[in-house]
Design a protein around this motif. Structure first.
Motif, mmCIF file in Angstrom:
data_model
loop_
_atom_site.group_PDB
_atom_site.id
_atom_site.type_symbol
_atom_site.label_atom_id
_atom_site.label_comp_id
_atom_site.label_asym_id
_atom_site.label_seq_id
_atom_site.Cartn_x
_atom_site.Cartn_y
_atom_site.Cartn_z
ATOM 1 N N ASP A 174 0.805 -1.230 -0.042
ATOM 2 C CA ASP A 174 0.165 0.060 0.033
ATOM 3 C C ASP A 174 0.827 1.319 -0.038
ATOM 4 O O ASP A 174 2.071 1.006 0.116
ATOM 5 C CB ASP A 174 -0.984 -0.008 1.202
ATOM 6 C CG ASP A 174 -0.136 -0.057 2.534
ATOM 7 O OD1 ASP A 174 0.970 0.323 2.835
ATOM 8 O OD2 ASP A 174 -0.943 -0.736 3.522
ATOM 9 N N ARG A 196 -1.752 -0.888 -4.381
ATOM 10 C CA ARG A 196 -2.898 -0.149 -3.876
ATOM 11 C C ARG A 196 -3.724 -1.014 -3.042
ATOM 12 O O ARG A 196 -4.053 -2.051 -3.579
ATOM 13 C CB ARG A 196 -3.662 0.382 -5.244
ATOM 14 C CG ARG A 196 -4.202 2.069 -4.604
ATOM 15 C CD ARG A 196 -4.934 2.680 -5.969
ATOM 16 N NE ARG A 196 -5.894 1.732 -6.687
ATOM 17 C CZ ARG A 196 -6.794 1.751 -6.519
ATOM 18 N NH1 ARG A 196 -7.419 2.424 -5.391
ATOM 19 N NH2 ARG A 196 -7.792 1.202 -6.934
ATOM 20 N N GLN A 198 -7.336 -1.273 -0.779
ATOM 21 C CA GLN A 198 -8.643 -1.019 -0.183
ATOM 22 C C GLN A 198 -9.024 -2.032 1.034
ATOM 23 O O GLN A 198 -8.909 -3.140 0.806
ATOM 24 C CB GLN A 198 -9.778 -0.984 -1.106
ATOM 25 C CG GLN A 198 -9.528 -0.132 -2.487
ATOM 26 C CD GLN A 198 -10.504 -0.572 -3.681
ATOM 27 O OE1 GLN A 198 -10.170 -1.466 -4.468
ATOM 28 N NE2 GLN A 198 -11.463 0.022 -3.600
#
Ligand code: R5P
Length: 308
Positions: A174, A196, A198
């Motif tokens: 991240d 990335r 979430q």
């Protein structure tokens, strides 16, 4: 007043962080003593320190299992003062309660601030490693003591990886991990990229990888902390589709709650490496010299900078 201005100093460890604390005492050239800790059946703690203490005391305890260890720490610091300590440095390689730095929902406790202020009431100086700071950038703003030193383990990690693997490809799961991944990669000219993340809850994480040639590479996933392990597990599953030569995990703080370690191996991780900031079976990197160097710099106020 800076810590360790006098030779009259003692490092006090705790039974559940003994080995690392003893290594630190040896590396720093400070005598070692241990707090006697007894847990009563009802969960209370009896704590006993050597009956007379020097002016300068270093308490070395890492703060995973934070709720019980914070109480032990307060008992130890208050007792150390009663027994003659005038200056207490806390070496806590893992510093708890750093994530909750704002109220995400109305009525939530801002734990970072509350625990930081609690610690500052009992200690004079703090040394930690890779503290999980996000919106509050300086450690001294979270724990208002001077100095408040936030070391990072990246030099130890890059030296380790340089010996361990030929031409690894580092992946940060991240954006937050970029600070550590980039520093390690820069040291040795390793390739790296940042994914990335979430997060939908404690146990639910989705990782999107950037485009890169992962095939037949020795991948090392680097992060500051593995807690549930879901971040690293999702990253591993995403990477495995590209047919890398191997996937390893390298973290500073090995919390690995529940069956996190087994899940990582099942997802395809061949090796899990961690520092001894938190005692765990995966500990392969020792932080004693890094911490001893910081303690040594505390001797001379001119060389101390917060958030080193
Ligand atoms: C988050 O920002 C941290 O750097 C870690 O990625 C995170 O705390 C890991 O948590 P978990 O192991 O529970 O996914």
């Amino acid at each position: 007043m800076s810590a360790l201005l006098s030779d009259s100093c003692l490092l006090i460890g705790f039974p559940d962080y003994r080995e690392a604390a003893q290594r630190l005492a040896r590396a720093a050239g400070i005598p070692y003593a241990e707090a006697l800790v007894h847990h009563f059946p009802d969960g209370e703690t009896r704590l006993q320190l050597p009956e007379s203490l020097p002016e300068y005391v270093v308490l070395c305890q890492t703060l995973d299992h934070p709720n019980s260890r914070l109480v032990e720490l307060v008992l130890a610091a208050a007792t150390a003062r009663d027994l003659g300590a005038r200056h207490i440095t806390l070496v806590a390689p893992y510093l708890c309660y750093m994530r909750q730095d704002k109220a995400f929902h109305p009525g939530e406790a801002i734990s970072q601030r509350i625990i930081g202020v609690l610690l500052s009431q009992w200690i004079d100086a703090l040394i930690t490693v890779d503290a999980h700071l996000h919106r509050v950038h300086r450690l001294k703003d979270a724990v208002p003591v001077n100095p408040a030193i936030n070391l990072n383990a990246t030099a130890v990690m890059s030296a380790f990886l340089g010996k361990q693997l030929d031409n690894p490809f580092l992946v940060g799961p991240d954006e937050e991990s970029e600070q550590w991944v980039a520093a390690i990669a820069r040291d040795r000219d390793f390739d790296y990229c940042i994914a990335r993340k979430q997060r939908f809850g404690d146990q639910q994480v989705r990782i999107s990888l950037p485009k890169a040639d992962y095939r037949k590479r020795h991948i090392v996933l680097v992060d500051d902390v593995a807690s549930t392990g879901r971040t690293l597990e999702s990253a591993t599953r995403a990477l495995a589709r590209f047919g890398p030569a191997s996937i390893a995990v390298l973290v500073t703080h090995a919390l690995f709650a529940g069956d996190a370690q087994e899940r990582l191996h099942r997802a395809g991780v061949s090796h899990i490496w961690s520092t001894d900031a938190i005692p765990h079976a995966s500990n392969t990197l020792h932080l004693d010299h890094l911490l001893a160097d910081a303690l040594d710099r505390c001797r001379d106020p001119r060389t101390v900078q917060d958030d080193t």
